[in-house]
Design an enzyme around this catalytic site. Sequence first.
Site, PDB file in Angstrom:
ATOM      1  CG  ASP A   1     -14.335 -25.545  10.951  1.00  0.00           C
ATOM      2  OD1 ASP A   1     -14.852 -24.408  10.864  1.00  0.00           O
ATOM      3  OD2 ASP A   1     -14.729 -26.514  10.279  1.00  0.00           O
ATOM      4  CD  GLU A   2     -14.555 -20.804   7.831  1.00  0.00           C
ATOM      5  OE1 GLU A   2     -14.015 -20.321   6.814  1.00  0.00           O
ATOM      6  OE2 GLU A   2     -15.725 -21.215   7.858  1.00  0.00           O
TER       7      GLU A   2
ATOM      8  CG  ASP B   1     -11.930 -24.527   5.569  1.00  0.00           C
ATOM      9  OD1 ASP B   1     -12.342 -24.924   6.672  1.00  0.00           O
ATOM     10  OD2 ASP B   1     -12.641 -24.462   4.554  1.00  0.00           O
TER      11      ASP B   1
END
Length: 421
Positions: free
Chosen positions: A115-116, A19
Site C-alpha cells: 500500500d505504499e 501512502d
Amino acid sequence: MKLKGGGDLSKSRVIFHIDMNSFYASVEMAYNPKLKGKPIAIAGNVEKRKGIIVTSSYEARAKGVKTTMPVWQAMKLCPNLMLIPPNFSRYKAASQALFDLLKGYTPLVEPVSIDEGYVDATFYLKEGHPVQLAKEIQQRLLDEMDLPCSIGIAPNKFLAKMASDMQKPKGLTILRKRDLKDKLWPLDIREMHGIGKRTVEKWKKLHIMTIGDLANADKKLLEQHFGVNGLRLHERANGNDLREVDPDSIYEFKSIGHSSTLSSDTINEVKIRNELKRLAGLVERRLKRKKVCAYGIQIMVRYANWKTITKSHKVENPIQDEQDLYKESLYLFNIAWKGDYIRLLGISTYDLIEQEHAYKQLDLFNYKEDEKKYKLLETVGQLKEKYGHTIFPQANAQKVEINEQNETLRTSFQRDFLDEQ
C-alpha cells in the site's frame, strides 16, 4: 520550477511518497459502499471474536480502535464495530491497480509494500507543478478506485516518506530541507523512519529524544552505539538521502538459499531432518543479514543417482526465522521424497520483501504470540551471531525430536481459520 513559498527544485529531484490510508479497510469500503462512514475493522477469527485488529477505518480509530489491538478490547471501546475477515486477493488486486496507475505517469515507480511506494516525478513534471500532479494522483485514486491516500513531496525518499506521515487521511505535504528545523526536528525520535519501536528507549537513554537531537548528535557516539546505521540515520535526520527511486529494487535479491552434500548417501530420516534444520538455520542468518523476509520457499533433493527434483510453494505471511523455514521445507520434503537414498539437500527462499515492510504483514491475527516469538528469536539470533551457531546444541536437538513426533505442519492460516472450525 518553484514550490509555493519559495524553494527551487529545478536543480534537484522531486520525489513523491504515496501512502494509502487505512488500505485494507478502504478497499472493503470501495467494494461495499454501504460500509462508508461506519466503524469497521479487518480482523481474524471474527466469528468467535478472537484475534487482533489488522487495520480499521478512521471512524473506528476515533473510538480508540488501533492496529494490533485484541478484538475483544476493540469491541469494548466501540460496541458497534463491524468486523470483516481479510480478503488478501482483493487487496492485492487493488495494489496492482494502484501501481499500474502510477506507472502511467512515469516508469520510475518503486513499490515498497502492498500500500505504499515512491515516484520520481522530476522529469515528468518539466514545466508543471508538483502539487498539481500530486492532487491529480490523489483525485484519480478516489475517482477511479475509491481509495484515499496521503502524499509527501520532497527532494529525496526519506523526506518524502516523513512528509506523507504528517497529514492523514488525504494529506498532501511538502517537506524541504529548509523546513527541517520547524517541521521535522521537533518530532519525537520514535517518529523517525528507520528507527524501530524496540530501539526507541536505547536512543532516549543517550538523551536523543527528538529527530533534532539525532541530527545534532555526535557522530562518534552514534557510531559507537549504533554502528554504520547510526551514521546513516544521522544523515537522514539532516535531510540527506541519495537513494534513487528504483523500480527494480523488489528484484534486488531474487533468492537466498543454502545447499549441502551429505557426508554419505542416506535414507535415515533423523539425519535428513537434522540436515534440513541446519540448512534452515543458515538460510535464516543470510536473510537477516540482508534484512529481508520470504514469501516463497523451495527445497532441492538430489538422489544418489544424481537425479534432482525441486518443490516449492508460497506462504501467506513472509517468513524469516529458522523454525518456520524448517517447517515449510519439511512439508515440501515429505511431498518430494519417495524413500530413495539422498546425496544432497538444499533450501532456498524467493519472492523476498524488505524486513521493515514484512513486519507489517506478520500474522497479525496471532500478534501477541508472534511478538513474544519474534523477541525470543531476535535474542537467540544475536547470541548465535556473537557466540556461534552451535551455542544451543541441546535445544536444537530437542526441537528436531519434537518435530519428528509431529508430522502435521501448521501455517498461520490453518491455525486461525481451520483448526477452530
